[in-house]
Design a protein around this motif. Structure first.
Motif, short mmCIF file in Angstrom:
data_model
loop_
_atom_site.label_atom_id
_atom_site.label_comp_id
_atom_site.label_asym_id
_atom_site.label_seq_id
_atom_site.Cartn_x
_atom_site.Cartn_y
_atom_site.Cartn_z
N ALA A 4 -11.47 15.16 11.44
CA ALA A 4 -11.94 15.67 10.14
C ALA A 4 -10.92 15.45 9.02
O ALA A 4 -11.20 15.71 7.86
CB ALA A 4 -12.25 17.16 10.27
N SER A 5 -9.74 14.93 9.37
CA SER A 5 -8.67 14.80 8.39
C SER A 5 -8.75 13.48 7.62
O SER A 5 -9.03 12.43 8.20
CB SER A 5 -7.34 14.91 9.14
OG SER A 5 -6.34 14.19 8.48
N ASN A 6 -8.49 13.53 6.31
CA ASN A 6 -8.48 12.32 5.48
C ASN A 6 -7.40 11.35 5.94
O ASN A 6 -7.56 10.13 5.91
CB ASN A 6 -8.21 12.68 4.00
CG ASN A 6 -9.40 13.36 3.38
OD1 ASN A 6 -10.54 13.17 3.83
ND2 ASN A 6 -9.16 14.17 2.37
N PHE A 7 -6.29 11.92 6.35
CA PHE A 7 -5.15 11.15 6.86
C PHE A 7 -5.59 10.28 8.05
O PHE A 7 -5.26 9.10 8.13
CB PHE A 7 -4.06 12.16 7.23
CG PHE A 7 -3.15 11.77 8.35
CD1 PHE A 7 -2.05 10.97 8.11
CD2 PHE A 7 -3.38 12.22 9.64
CE1 PHE A 7 -1.20 10.63 9.14
CE2 PHE A 7 -2.53 11.87 10.68
CZ PHE A 7 -1.44 11.08 10.41
N THR A 8 -6.39 10.84 8.96
CA THR A 8 -6.90 10.11 10.13
C THR A 8 -7.80 8.97 9.68
O THR A 8 -7.69 7.85 10.17
CB THR A 8 -7.67 11.06 11.06
OG1 THR A 8 -6.83 12.14 11.43
CG2 THR A 8 -8.14 10.34 12.31
N LEU A 9 -8.67 9.26 8.72
CA LEU A 9 -9.61 8.22 8.22
C LEU A 9 -8.85 7.06 7.58
O LEU A 9 -9.22 5.90 7.76
CB LEU A 9 -10.59 8.84 7.22
CG LEU A 9 -11.54 9.90 7.79
CD1 LEU A 9 -12.37 10.54 6.69
CD2 LEU A 9 -12.43 9.30 8.86
N ARG A 10 -7.76 7.38 6.85
CA ARG A 10 -6.96 6.32 6.22
C ARG A 10 -6.37 5.39 7.28
O ARG A 10 -6.39 4.17 7.14
CB ARG A 10 -5.82 6.93 5.40
CG ARG A 10 -6.19 7.21 3.96
CD ARG A 10 -4.96 7.31 3.06
NE ARG A 10 -3.93 8.22 3.57
CZ ARG A 10 -3.92 9.53 3.38
NH1 ARG A 10 -4.89 10.11 2.70
NH2 ARG A 10 -2.94 10.28 3.86
N VAL A 11 -5.83 5.98 8.35
CA VAL A 11 -5.22 5.16 9.42
C VAL A 11 -6.30 4.32 10.12
O VAL A 11 -6.09 3.15 10.42
CB VAL A 11 -4.45 6.04 10.44
CG1 VAL A 11 -3.88 5.18 11.56
CG2 VAL A 11 -3.34 6.81 9.75
N MET A 12 -7.49 4.91 10.34
CA MET A 12 -8.58 4.17 10.97
C MET A 12 -8.99 2.98 10.11
O MET A 12 -9.27 1.90 10.63
CB MET A 12 -9.79 5.09 11.20
CG MET A 12 -9.58 6.07 12.35
SD MET A 12 -10.84 7.37 12.37
CE MET A 12 -12.28 6.44 12.89
N GLN A 13 -9.01 3.17 8.78
CA GLN A 13 -9.41 2.09 7.88
C GLN A 13 -8.42 0.94 7.90
O GLN A 13 -8.80 -0.21 7.75
CB GLN A 13 -9.57 2.62 6.45
CG GLN A 13 -10.87 3.38 6.27
CD GLN A 13 -10.91 4.16 4.97
OE1 GLN A 13 -9.90 4.32 4.28
NE2 GLN A 13 -12.08 4.65 4.61
N CYS A 14 -7.14 1.24 8.11
CA CYS A 14 -6.17 0.13 8.08
C CYS A 14 -6.23 -0.68 9.38
O CYS A 14 -5.71 -1.78 9.44
CB CYS A 14 -4.76 0.61 7.75
SG CYS A 14 -3.92 1.55 9.00
N ILE A 15 -6.91 -0.17 10.41
CA ILE A 15 -7.10 -0.96 11.64
C ILE A 15 -8.29 -1.90 11.47
O ILE A 15 -8.26 -3.04 11.89
CB ILE A 15 -7.35 -0.02 12.84
CG1 ILE A 15 -6.14 0.87 13.09
CG2 ILE A 15 -7.65 -0.84 14.10
CD1 ILE A 15 -6.42 2.00 14.05
N GLU A 16 -9.33 -1.36 10.84
CA GLU A 16 -10.59 -2.14 10.75
C GLU A 16 -10.52 -3.26 9.73
O GLU A 16 -9.66 -3.32 8.90
CB GLU A 16 -11.74 -1.19 10.39
CG GLU A 16 -12.06 -0.30 11.57
CD GLU A 16 -12.92 0.90 11.17
OE1 GLU A 16 -13.16 1.12 9.97
OE2 GLU A 16 -13.31 1.63 12.08
#
Length: 92
Positions: free
Chosen positions: A80-92
């Motif tokens: 649910a964290s924005n921080f997690t979403l940011r890291v996921m986006q830099c992988i994709e």
């Protein structure tokens, strides 16, 4: 009545099934808590991620980051964290 050979075969099969079951339960690694947001994750170090959902063996939903190098190979993050979403986006 069963012969010695049949008894051995049944015992061997039972043992094999038991070992397979034990192995599969141990390999199910679960995140039990999340990393702290103040610990930055370098996008360069993240190889991949997987999604953990609450099920029989895992108590929390989590994103598991697969890291390269360093001490910890897996980091658990709050989905649910924005921080997690940011890291996921830099992988994709």
């Amino acid at each position: 009545s069963m012969t010695n050979r049949q008894v051995c075969l049944v015992a061997l099969c039972s043992l094999l099934i038991l070992c397979t079951f034990i192995g599969s339960t141990q390999s199910a690694r679960c995140c039990l808590n999340y990393i702290h947001k103040d610990k930055p994750i370098s996008c360069k170090r993240v190889k991949d991620y997987s999604v953990q959902t609450i099920n029989n063996s895992c108590d929390i939903d989590a994103i598991i980051f697969h890291m390269q190098g360093g001490k910890s190979r897996f980091l658990c993050a709050d989905p649910a964290s924005n921080f997690t979403l940011r890291v996921m986006q830099c992988i994709e």
